[in-house]
Design a protein around this motif. Structure first.
Motif, PDB file in Angstrom:
ATOM      1  N   GLY A 161       0.789  -1.230   0.000  1.00  0.00           N
ATOM      2  CA  GLY A 161       0.000   0.000   0.000  1.00  0.00           C
ATOM      3  C   GLY A 161       0.816   1.271   0.000  1.00  0.00           C
ATOM      4  O   GLY A 161       0.291   2.345  -0.348  1.00  0.00           O
ATOM      5  N   LEU A 162       2.096   1.163   0.371  1.00  0.00           N
ATOM      6  CA  LEU A 162       2.957   2.344   0.441  1.00  0.00           C
ATOM      7  C   LEU A 162       3.922   2.365  -0.734  1.00  0.00           C
ATOM      8  O   LEU A 162       4.239   1.321  -1.298  1.00  0.00           O
ATOM      9  CB  LEU A 162       3.737   2.336   1.751  1.00  0.00           C
ATOM     10  N   PRO A 163       4.431   3.549  -1.093  1.00  0.00           N
ATOM     11  CA  PRO A 163       5.424   3.607  -2.164  1.00  0.00           C
ATOM     12  C   PRO A 163       6.698   2.874  -1.763  1.00  0.00           C
ATOM     13  O   PRO A 163       7.095   2.891  -0.595  1.00  0.00           O
ATOM     14  CB  PRO A 163       5.667   5.111  -2.349  1.00  0.00           C
ATOM     15  N   ALA A 164       7.310   2.212  -2.738  1.00  0.00           N
ATOM     16  CA  ALA A 164       8.479   1.385  -2.453  1.00  0.00           C
ATOM     17  C   ALA A 164       9.690   2.226  -2.087  1.00  0.00           C
ATOM     18  O   ALA A 164       9.940   3.276  -2.681  1.00  0.00           O
ATOM     19  CB  ALA A 164       8.799   0.508  -3.660  1.00  0.00           C
ATOM     20  N   THR A 165      10.441   1.746  -1.099  1.00  0.00           N
ATOM     21  CA  THR A 165      11.700   2.376  -0.701  1.00  0.00           C
ATOM     22  C   THR A 165      12.764   1.287  -0.578  1.00  0.00           C
ATOM     23  O   THR A 165      12.459   0.096  -0.519  1.00  0.00           O
ATOM     24  CB  THR A 165      11.568   3.102   0.651  1.00  0.00           C
ATOM     25  N   ALA A 166      14.004   1.706  -0.510  1.00  0.00           N
ATOM     26  CA  ALA A 166      15.106   0.755  -0.439  1.00  0.00           C
ATOM     27  C   ALA A 166      15.036  -0.117   0.808  1.00  0.00           C
ATOM     28  O   ALA A 166      15.406  -1.292   0.788  1.00  0.00           O
ATOM     29  CB  ALA A 166      16.439   1.493  -0.482  1.00  0.00           C
ATOM     30  N   THR A 167      14.562   0.440   1.915  1.00  0.00           N
ATOM     31  CA  THR A 167      14.559  -0.299   3.178  1.00  0.00           C
ATOM     32  C   THR A 167      13.332  -1.171   3.358  1.00  0.00           C
ATOM     33  O   THR A 167      13.336  -2.050   4.220  1.00  0.00           O
ATOM     34  CB  THR A 167      14.659   0.672   4.366  1.00  0.00           C
ATOM     35  N   GLY A 168      12.280  -0.935   2.582  1.00  0.00           N
ATOM     36  CA  GLY A 168      11.072  -1.733   2.735  1.00  0.00           C
ATOM     37  C   GLY A 168      10.435  -1.517   4.097  1.00  0.00           C
ATOM     38  O   GLY A 168      10.462  -0.411   4.638  1.00  0.00           O
ATOM     39  N   VAL A 169       9.859  -2.590   4.673  1.00  0.00           N
ATOM     40  CA  VAL A 169       9.253  -2.492   6.005  1.00  0.00           C
ATOM     41  C   VAL A 169       9.885  -3.542   6.920  1.00  0.00           C
ATOM     42  O   VAL A 169      10.248  -4.629   6.480  1.00  0.00           O
ATOM     43  CB  VAL A 169       7.724  -2.676   5.986  1.00  0.00           C
ATOM     44  N   ARG A 170      10.018  -3.184   8.195  1.00  0.00           N
ATOM     45  CA  ARG A 170      10.515  -4.105   9.209  1.00  0.00           C
ATOM     46  C   ARG A 170       9.337  -4.536  10.081  1.00  0.00           C
ATOM     47  O   ARG A 170       8.403  -3.762  10.289  1.00  0.00           O
ATOM     48  CB  ARG A 170      11.591  -3.441  10.078  1.00  0.00           C
ATOM     49  N   VAL A 171       9.419  -5.763  10.590  1.00  0.00           N
ATOM     50  CA  VAL A 171       8.310  -6.313  11.361  1.00  0.00           C
ATOM     51  C   VAL A 171       8.828  -6.892  12.666  1.00  0.00           C
ATOM     52  O   VAL A 171       9.869  -7.555  12.698  1.00  0.00           O
ATOM     53  CB  VAL A 171       7.575  -7.409  10.561  1.00  0.00           C
TER      54      VAL A 171
END
Length: 280
Positions: A161-171
């Motif tokens: 749902g969010l624009p892509a970034t180099a770091t992505g998402v952490r969980v």
């Protein structure tokens, strides 16, 4: 075409400056209030690449979420990158306006746009503004998914749902943990863990989470699953909302006004090197 002063008035009605935090720096940074405005570009960061996009598109006004001079300055000399930005804007006849924490607190605001982007139905603010009788305005939002999802699937939903970034998402959390009720806060949100715990949510989506607050949240008696996205990515969805609402104001006033949302990725992290990670 409207004057800059008229467009700024419309923006201030959407995001009143007095809603901003006392430390913030919002409002008109440069520009002649008597100039006419035909094109408005919305972006998160007032960096050089965004300014060049505004110049190339022929914008008359650049609206950013982040301030150019948050801590003030005694000089706009072009021997610094911020000074060069000011000079480029003024020489190109482009005004700069900032809506920051006043846009965070608005209804709808930055966290509403974040919630919508990841498929949540907002039920109220995370930290309510006591001056709002409707109880809608404030910092962050609480929302619900249409149906519960495992944390791993929910994290995928956030990433999509969010624009892509180099770091992505952490969980942080058990990937099979069911997630239904969620707190969100666009931008840096690790200062609101007390409110998140009080809200009794299953997960918290925000940015810039530090090690110790995240570790403490995970170790609490009722741990909270965390989804940590790039700061820029969590605030970018607001641009479309702001452009839409300014466009609606323009239509009501009979203005010929064109708006555009910058898609330049101005997140400062530009690469990600995966590391072998043993999973239990």
């Amino acid at each position: 075409m409207p004057k800059l002063s008229e467009v700024i008035h419309a923006l201030d009605e959407l995001y009143p400056p007095h809603w901003a935090e006392s430390w913030d720096a919002v409002g008109l940074v440069c520009g002649d209030p008597e100039d006419e405005v035909r094109r408005v570009l919305f972006a998160v960061d007032p960096v050089r690449a965004v300014v060049e996009e505004a110049v190339d598109w022929g914008a008359d006004l650049l609206v950013t979420h982040h301030p150019l001079y948050l801590r003030g300055t005694t000089s706009v000399a072009a021997d610094s990158f911020k000074g060069r930005v000011v000079h480029r804007l003024i020489r190109s006849g482009i005004a700069l306006h900032v809506a920051h924490t006043n846009a965070d607190h608005a209804d709808p605001g930055v966290s509403d746009a974040l919630a919508e982007a990841i498929g949540l139905k907002v039920t109220g603010p995370l930290l309510a503004d006591p001056t709002d009788p409707a109880g809608r305005r404030g910092t962050g939002r609480i929302g619900e998914l249409p149906e519960p999802l495992p944390l791993a699937a929910f994290a995928d939903r956030v990433a999509a749902g969010l624009p892509a970034t180099a770091t992505g998402v952490r969980v942080s959390g058990d990937p099979d943990r069911p997630v239904h009720r969620v707190a969100v806060c666009g931008g840096s949100g690790d200062g609101f863990f007390a409110e998140v715990r009080k809200a009794g949510v299953d997960a918290y989506v925000t940015a810039d989470l530090r090690h110790h607050p995240a570790s403490e949240a995970a170790e609490a008696a009722r741990g909270i699953a965390l989804v940590d996205a790039a700061h820029w990515a969590t605030e970018w969805p607001w641009l479309t909302l702001a452009a839409r609402d300014l466009g609606a104001a323009a239509a009501r006033n009979g203005w010929q006004l064109e708006t555009r949302v910058s898609t330049l990725v101005t997140d400062p992290w530009t690469a990600h090197a995966p590391m072998p990670y043993p999973r239990a």
